[in-house]
Design a protein around this motif. Structure first.
Motif, PDB file in Angstrom:
ATOM      1  N   VAL A   3       1.022  -1.508   0.414  1.00  0.00           N
ATOM      2  CA  VAL A   3      -0.492  -0.033   0.335  1.00  0.00           C
ATOM      3  C   VAL A   3       1.384   1.024  -0.231  1.00  0.00           C
ATOM      4  CG1 VAL A   3      -1.900   1.327   1.124  1.00  0.00           C
ATOM      5  CG2 VAL A   3      -1.584  -0.714   0.912  1.00  0.00           C
ATOM      6  N   LEU A   4       0.436   1.950  -1.385  1.00  0.00           N
ATOM      7  CA  LEU A   4       1.173   3.013  -1.181  1.00  0.00           C
ATOM      8  C   LEU A   4       0.684   4.695  -0.962  1.00  0.00           C
ATOM      9  CD1 LEU A   4       3.718   2.460  -3.944  1.00  0.00           C
ATOM     10  CD2 LEU A   4       4.480   2.233  -1.977  1.00  0.00           C
ATOM     11  N   ALA A  19      10.196   2.954 -11.201  1.00  0.00           N
ATOM     12  CA  ALA A  19      10.581   2.409 -10.354  1.00  0.00           C
ATOM     13  C   ALA A  19       9.408   0.988 -10.176  1.00  0.00           C
ATOM     14  CB  ALA A  19      11.195   3.307  -8.934  1.00  0.00           C
ATOM     15  N   MET A  20       8.347   2.125  -9.374  1.00  0.00           N
ATOM     16  CA  MET A  20       7.142   1.299  -9.147  1.00  0.00           C
ATOM     17  C   MET A  20       7.149   0.438  -9.817  1.00  0.00           C
ATOM     18  SD  MET A  20       4.859   4.917  -7.460  1.00  0.00           S
ATOM     19  CE  MET A  20       3.526   4.167  -7.454  1.00  0.00           C
ATOM     20  N   VAL A  35      -2.709   2.602  -4.484  1.00  0.00           N
ATOM     21  CA  VAL A  35      -2.251   3.667  -4.027  1.00  0.00           C
ATOM     22  C   VAL A  35      -3.609   4.058  -3.947  1.00  0.00           C
ATOM     23  CG1 VAL A  35      -1.830   5.643  -6.032  1.00  0.00           C
ATOM     24  CG2 VAL A  35      -0.205   3.668  -6.521  1.00  0.00           C
ATOM     25  N   VAL A  36      -3.281   4.903  -2.609  1.00  0.00           N
ATOM     26  CA  VAL A  36      -4.191   5.461  -2.155  1.00  0.00           C
ATOM     27  C   VAL A  36      -4.035   6.965  -1.923  1.00  0.00           C
ATOM     28  CG1 VAL A  36      -4.946   6.261   0.379  1.00  0.00           C
ATOM     29  CG2 VAL A  36      -4.454   3.348  -0.375  1.00  0.00           C
ATOM     30  N   THR A  56      -4.551  -1.176  -7.745  1.00  0.00           N
ATOM     31  CA  THR A  56      -6.032  -0.820  -7.249  1.00  0.00           C
ATOM     32  C   THR A  56      -5.372   1.027  -6.919  1.00  0.00           C
ATOM     33  OG1 THR A  56      -6.104  -3.001  -6.769  1.00  0.00           O
ATOM     34  CG2 THR A  56      -7.377  -1.293  -5.733  1.00  0.00           C
ATOM     35  N   LEU A  57      -6.463   2.244  -7.513  1.00  0.00           N
ATOM     36  CA  LEU A  57      -6.076   3.162  -6.824  1.00  0.00           C
ATOM     37  C   LEU A  57      -7.127   3.401  -6.354  1.00  0.00           C
ATOM     38  CD1 LEU A  57      -5.864   4.972 -10.346  1.00  0.00           C
ATOM     39  CD2 LEU A  57      -4.353   4.421  -8.232  1.00  0.00           C
ATOM     40  N   GLN A  58      -7.183   3.834  -5.186  1.00  0.00           N
ATOM     41  CA  GLN A  58      -8.233   4.141  -3.826  1.00  0.00           C
ATOM     42  C   GLN A  58      -8.022   5.717  -3.680  1.00  0.00           C
ATOM     43  OE1 GLN A  58      -8.227   0.361  -1.430  1.00  0.00           O
ATOM     44  NE2 GLN A  58      -8.420   2.036  -0.396  1.00  0.00           N
ATOM     45  N   ALA A  59      -9.603   6.118  -3.242  1.00  0.00           N
ATOM     46  CA  ALA A  59      -9.055   7.631  -2.512  1.00  0.00           C
ATOM     47  C   ALA A  59      -8.932   8.143  -1.201  1.00  0.00           C
ATOM     48  CB  ALA A  59     -10.663   7.855  -2.634  1.00  0.00           C
TER      49      ALA A  59
END
Length: 69
Positions: A3-4, A19-20, A35-36, A56-59
């Motif tokens: 989790v970033l 790099a990610m 990615v948050v 996965t993108l999260q707000a």
């Protein structure tokens, strides 16, 4: 699961995004990278690098995954 949290990040250089991508490629296929809070320029950089398709993108940490749009 990696989790970033990027809600306070204001700049992400293309090299950082690559790099990610490299880190994601080294993960097992069943492992997830989340990615948050990415917004603004960092989110745009991830989308330009087509990395947003791989994660996965999260707000926020409390919300469900957000769609990329």
């Amino acid at each position: 699961r990696v989790v970033l949290v990027m809600d306070e990040l204001t700049y992400l250089c293309p090299e950082g995004a690559r790099a990610m991508v490299f880190a994601k490629q080294k993960m097992d296929l069943d492992e997830e990278m989340v990615v948050v809070g990415a917004k603004g320029q960092p989110k745009e950089t991830l989308e330009k690098e087509e990395f947003a398709e791989e994660v996965t993108l999260q707000a926020s940490l409390e919300t469900e995954p957000a769609s990329v749009s």
